[in-house]
Design a protein around this motif. Sequence first.
Motif, PDB file in Angstrom:
ATOM      1  N   MET A  98       0.325  -1.095  -0.244  1.00  0.00           N
ATOM      2  CA  MET A  98       0.106  -0.158   0.172  1.00  0.00           C
ATOM      3  C   MET A  98       0.805   1.584  -0.023  1.00  0.00           C
ATOM      4  O   MET A  98       0.495   2.471  -0.587  1.00  0.00           O
ATOM      5  CB  MET A  98      -1.228  -0.113   1.214  1.00  0.00           C
ATOM      6  CG  MET A  98      -1.523   1.218   1.624  1.00  0.00           C
ATOM      7  SD  MET A  98      -2.977   0.946   3.043  1.00  0.00           S
ATOM      8  CE  MET A  98      -1.525   1.564   4.021  1.00  0.00           C
ATOM      9  N   THR A  99       1.496   1.277   0.672  1.00  0.00           N
ATOM     10  CA  THR A  99       2.628   2.312   1.139  1.00  0.00           C
ATOM     11  C   THR A  99       3.715   3.106   0.112  1.00  0.00           C
ATOM     12  O   THR A  99       3.470   3.510  -1.527  1.00  0.00           O
ATOM     13  CB  THR A  99       3.604   1.985   2.462  1.00  0.00           C
ATOM     14  OG1 THR A  99       3.588   1.746   2.945  1.00  0.00           O
ATOM     15  CG2 THR A  99       4.907   3.754   2.381  1.00  0.00           C
ATOM     16  N   MET A 100       4.079   1.230  -1.204  1.00  0.00           N
ATOM     17  CA  MET A 100       4.657   1.634  -2.313  1.00  0.00           C
ATOM     18  C   MET A 100       4.158   2.664  -3.264  1.00  0.00           C
ATOM     19  O   MET A 100       4.010   3.199  -3.789  1.00  0.00           O
ATOM     20  CB  MET A 100       4.864  -0.129  -2.322  1.00  0.00           C
ATOM     21  CG  MET A 100       6.187   0.405  -3.886  1.00  0.00           C
ATOM     22  SD  MET A 100       7.949   1.002  -3.905  1.00  0.00           S
ATOM     23  CE  MET A 100       8.791  -0.317  -3.080  1.00  0.00           C
ATOM     24  N   ALA A 101       2.325   1.741  -3.415  1.00  0.00           N
ATOM     25  CA  ALA A 101       1.830   2.494  -4.620  1.00  0.00           C
ATOM     26  C   ALA A 101       1.600   3.657  -4.392  1.00  0.00           C
ATOM     27  O   ALA A 101       2.071   4.186  -5.422  1.00  0.00           O
ATOM     28  CB  ALA A 101       0.863   1.538  -4.537  1.00  0.00           C
TER      29      ALA A 101
ATOM     30  N   ALA B 208      -2.671  -1.968  -4.081  1.00  0.00           N
ATOM     31  CA  ALA B 208      -2.603  -0.711  -4.516  1.00  0.00           C
ATOM     32  C   ALA B 208      -2.986   0.275  -4.387  1.00  0.00           C
ATOM     33  O   ALA B 208      -3.068   1.677  -4.694  1.00  0.00           O
ATOM     34  CB  ALA B 208      -1.372  -0.923  -5.912  1.00  0.00           C
ATOM     35  N   MET B 209      -4.587   0.299  -4.618  1.00  0.00           N
ATOM     36  CA  MET B 209      -5.518   1.283  -5.183  1.00  0.00           C
ATOM     37  C   MET B 209      -5.332   1.946  -4.408  1.00  0.00           C
ATOM     38  O   MET B 209      -5.677   2.979  -3.975  1.00  0.00           O
ATOM     39  CB  MET B 209      -6.755   0.442  -5.454  1.00  0.00           C
ATOM     40  CG  MET B 209      -6.470  -0.412  -6.993  1.00  0.00           C
ATOM     41  SD  MET B 209      -8.029  -1.293  -7.949  1.00  0.00           S
ATOM     42  CE  MET B 209      -7.566  -1.756  -9.236  1.00  0.00           C
ATOM     43  N   GLY B 210      -5.814   0.682  -3.111  1.00  0.00           N
ATOM     44  CA  GLY B 210      -5.857   1.708  -1.764  1.00  0.00           C
ATOM     45  C   GLY B 210      -5.331   2.548  -0.813  1.00  0.00           C
ATOM     46  O   GLY B 210      -5.353   3.427  -0.924  1.00  0.00           O
ATOM     47  N   GLY B 211      -3.523   2.650  -1.320  1.00  0.00           N
ATOM     48  CA  GLY B 211      -3.145   3.086  -1.303  1.00  0.00           C
ATOM     49  C   GLY B 211      -2.622   4.167  -1.904  1.00  0.00           C
ATOM     50  O   GLY B 211      -2.276   5.340  -1.223  1.00  0.00           O
ATOM     51  N   ILE B 212      -2.721   4.369  -3.002  1.00  0.00           N
ATOM     52  CA  ILE B 212      -2.697   5.624  -4.131  1.00  0.00           C
ATOM     53  C   ILE B 212      -4.300   6.455  -3.512  1.00  0.00           C
ATOM     54  O   ILE B 212      -4.139   7.917  -3.417  1.00  0.00           O
ATOM     55  CB  ILE B 212      -2.841   4.965  -5.494  1.00  0.00           C
ATOM     56  CG1 ILE B 212      -2.676   3.985  -5.829  1.00  0.00           C
ATOM     57  CG2 ILE B 212      -3.810   6.419  -6.446  1.00  0.00           C
ATOM     58  CD1 ILE B 212      -2.591   3.318  -7.203  1.00  0.00           C
ATOM     59  N   ILE B 213      -5.127   6.243  -3.343  1.00  0.00           N
ATOM     60  CA  ILE B 213      -5.984   6.353  -2.441  1.00  0.00           C
ATOM     61  C   ILE B 213      -5.551   7.410  -1.355  1.00  0.00           C
ATOM     62  O   ILE B 213      -6.359   8.667  -1.077  1.00  0.00           O
ATOM     63  CB  ILE B 213      -7.787   6.105  -1.921  1.00  0.00           C
ATOM     64  CG1 ILE B 213      -8.118   5.196  -3.924  1.00  0.00           C
ATOM     65  CG2 ILE B 213      -8.848   6.986  -1.924  1.00  0.00           C
ATOM     66  CD1 ILE B 213      -9.231   4.527  -3.656  1.00  0.00           C
TER      67      ILE B 213
END
Lengths: 315, 533
Positions: free
Chosen positions: A71-74, A219-224
Amino acid sequence: MSPLKTLLDIPKIFWVNVALIVAFSLISSRYMTILNAINIMQQGAVLLVITAAMTIVILSEGLDLSLGAVMTMAGVVSVLALGAGLPVPVAILAGVLSGTFLGAITGTLIAFCKMSPFIATLGMQGVIFGFTLALTHSKAIFTDNANFILIGSRIGRYVPLAAILCGIIFLSVWATLHHTKFGRYVIAIGGNESGAHLSGINTTFWKWFVYVFAGTVTAMGGIILAARLEVADPIVGVGWEFDAIAATVLGGTSLTTGRGDVSGSFLGVLLIMLLRNGMNVVGTPPIWQPALMGTIIIFAIAFQVSTTMREEAGR
Amino acid sequence: MPRISSSAAAESSPLASSEYVLQVRNVSKAFPGVQALDNVSFDLKPGEVHVLLGENGAGKSTLMKIIAGAYLPDAGEILIDGQPAANLTPRKAQELGVGIIYQEFNLIPFLNVAENIFIDQLPTRQLIRLDHKTAHRKAREILASLNMEVPTHALAVELSTAQQQIVEVAKALTHNSRILIMDEPTASLTDREIEQLFMTIRELKSKGIGIIYISHRLREMKEIGDRVTVLRDGRYVGTHNLSEVTVDSLVTMMVGREIDLLYEHDEVSLGEEVLRVEGLSSKATGLRDVSMNLRRGEIVGLAGLVGSGRTELARAIFNADRHDEGRIIIFGKESKGKTPKDSVRNRIALLPEDRKRQGLALILSVAENVLSASLDKVFPRGWVDQRKQKSLSDEYIKILRIATPSGARITRDLSGGNQQKVVIAKWLATGSEIFIFDEPTRGIDVGAKCEIYGFMNHLKKNNCAVLMISSELPEVIGMSDRIFVMREGTIVAEVSRGEATQEKIISYAMDAAPERPANSGTDQNPARADPGK
C-alpha cells in the motif's frame, strides 16, 4: 425462514457494532452526526479495500503480511510519478501496477517456490519497506496536484469521494469472489486444495493469482490514501496488514477452512473504525487507545470465533 | 508405404476401441524403496464393472492414479479407446473421459453442490461473470439422470457422505466420463446407502460407462462386479469373471495363502463387570437412555448403521464428549472423570475410527506414537529417555509384529494395518484393560485384519474387556460374544452369540424387527434383554 431465524443469522459482530454506536452516542452528543459518519467513511475506506484483499488471501488459506508495505509503495510510486511530471492517469496506473508487480513476486514465492505464506510475505514486507525508504530517502513526499488529490478528498461537505471509490473497489472484490471462476477457485483452494487440484483446477496458477489480485487491489487503496493525505509517507502503511487481518477474522472468515465472505469483513472494518473514531470523539487519551483497541478486538474475535467454531463443530 | 500403415490402423483401432475403453499394458512404477507396480496389465470394457482387488499396498491406488494421470508410469503404456495416451495429466485424463472418485473427501466444503459439480468448467456469460442459473439447472439435470435428488444450493459440508458421493459421480459425468474409477465407494456408507449407490452404478453401466471398482468388501463386489483383477505386491495375479469365482478363492489369490479361519473365537470364562453404562443421554450427540455393560474376558460388538450413535457412545464412555444424564461405572466405581486423561488413568483405551487423525500423530516416529499415551507412566520425571523409549517401543513392535524397519520410522509411512497396530501398541503400553475399538479393520487388508482379530482375542484371554464398533456384520458376528444393536442414539437390542444372524441384526438396526411392538415411543428398548444378567 422465520423472522427470528433471519435475525439470528445476522452475524454477532453486527450487534457488537450496533452496541458500540449506541454506547458512543450515549457518552458524547457530538457522536451521532452526519459529518462524523462521513468522517468514519473517509477514514475507514482504505482499510476496507485492504481488508477485502486480505480476505481473499485468507479465504485461499494464505496470508499476506506485505500488504501494508505494498500500500505504501503504491502511494510513493504514484506521487513520485506525478513529481516526475507524468499525467495523473499514468501516475495512478504506475502505482497500481507496482502493486501488481509486487503481488506477482509474492505469489511466485508462495505458489511456485512453495514457501509458507507467513515467511514469504514477512520477508517481502521487509524488502518492500526497505525499497520505499530508499526511494523516498525516508522522507514524506508531498503533492499538490489538484487532480490527484481529488480522488482522496470529499466534494463539498457531504460527498466523500474516497469512500465512494473504495466502496466501488470493495463491491468489485465481492463480485469477483461470488461471480467469477477465480472467486470460486479461491474458496476451492482454501477449502480443499488437493481436492481442487484433483478436480482439474490449476491450483498453482490461481494461488499465484490470489497474491497478484491482492497486491493490485491493495495498491489502489494505497493511492487513494496518498491522495487523501496529500502525501506519500514511507511509513504510513506500517501495521495496516494486522488491522486487515483482525477485520477479516472479526468478519467471520476462518483462517484455515475456506469459510467466510468479504461481506463479513465489511462489518469487521466498521468495528475497527467505530472504535477508533469513537475513542477520539469521547476523548480517550491517545496513549491508551492502542491498548484499549487491542483488548476490545480480542474480546470481539473471541465472541465471533466461538460462534464460528460452534457452528463448525455442529456440522 | 502409406497403404500399409493406413490398413494397419484400420485393422487395429476400431476393433480395440469397440471392445475396450481402456487398456493398461505392462505398466511399472517405482517409488523410493518400493516397486509399487511391476509389469501390470488391466483392461476395461464399456458398461462393465471391473473390480480391482488386492491387499493394501498391492498397488491398486498407484494403478488408479496412473490411469487418472496423477502419476506417470516408469514403463508400459495406457490406451484409451485404443489410442495410446502418453504423458497423462489429471486434466488430460479427464478430457479423455477418465473420471475418478477418490476415497478421500474431494469436494470443496464451502461451495454448493452445483459449483462442486462444475468446479472446473463453471459456465460463464458476459466474459467472466458466472452463470449461476445455468450451473444449477444443469446440475439438477445431471442429478435427475442418476435418479438422485440433492439440493443444488446446499454447501458440500452440509451433505451426508452418501450425498457427497452422488455429487462426485455427477461431477465425473459432466466430463462425459466413459471410464469411472471408484475407490472404496462404500467404505463409509450404510447398507441402505450402498443399495442406492449400486442403483446408481447400474444406471451408469446402462449408459455404457466402464467402472473400475476398488473395494475390500468381497461379498459386495460379487453383487455389483462383472470381472475382477487381483493384484498382489504390485504384481498382476489374474483376471476372472466374478460369476465364476468364489469369495474364498479371491481371498486366496489376494493373500496367496489359505485363510481358513478369518474370525477367531475362543470361549473364555467371564470375569467381573468392568464397565456399566446406565441411562446415558446427551442432547449434543443425540444419545438417548443408553444402558449396557461389559465384562472381563468378552468381546462385545456394537452394531448399527452409520450415525446410530455408536461412535458417540464410545466417546461418551471415554469422556471425549460430555453427557447430560446417566452414569458410567468403571471397575465397580462410578466414574467422576471429565476428560480423556481421566479415562486413560481408568485404564480405558479408545481406538478411534479415524486413526490417522485421532489415533496417531502421523509425523512422529512409531516409537514416539507407541509411548505417546503413557509418557507420564514411563517417564514420571518428565525427561524422555531415548534409550528406554527405544527398548520399550521395540518390545511392542515385536509383540504386535508391526512391519517397520525400526521404531524411528515416521508413522505416516506405514500401511493402514500397521498404523492400526501402532494404535493398539499405544494402548497396550498404558496398561489399559477396557479396549474400545471403533471400526478397527476399516480400510485394512485381509492379512492385517486377521492379526487384529488375533489381538482382540489375545486381550480377551488376558482378562481384558473389548467393545468393538463395526459396520461389517460378518466381523461383528464372527468376533463378538454378545452384540448390542444401536439405532437412533439408543440401544435397541442385545443379541447373544448363539442367536446372532446378519438378518436379525440388520432388522434391529433398520427398525424392521418383526417382534417390535407397534406401540408409542415410550418403550425405547422393546427387543432388549436385561443387560445385567
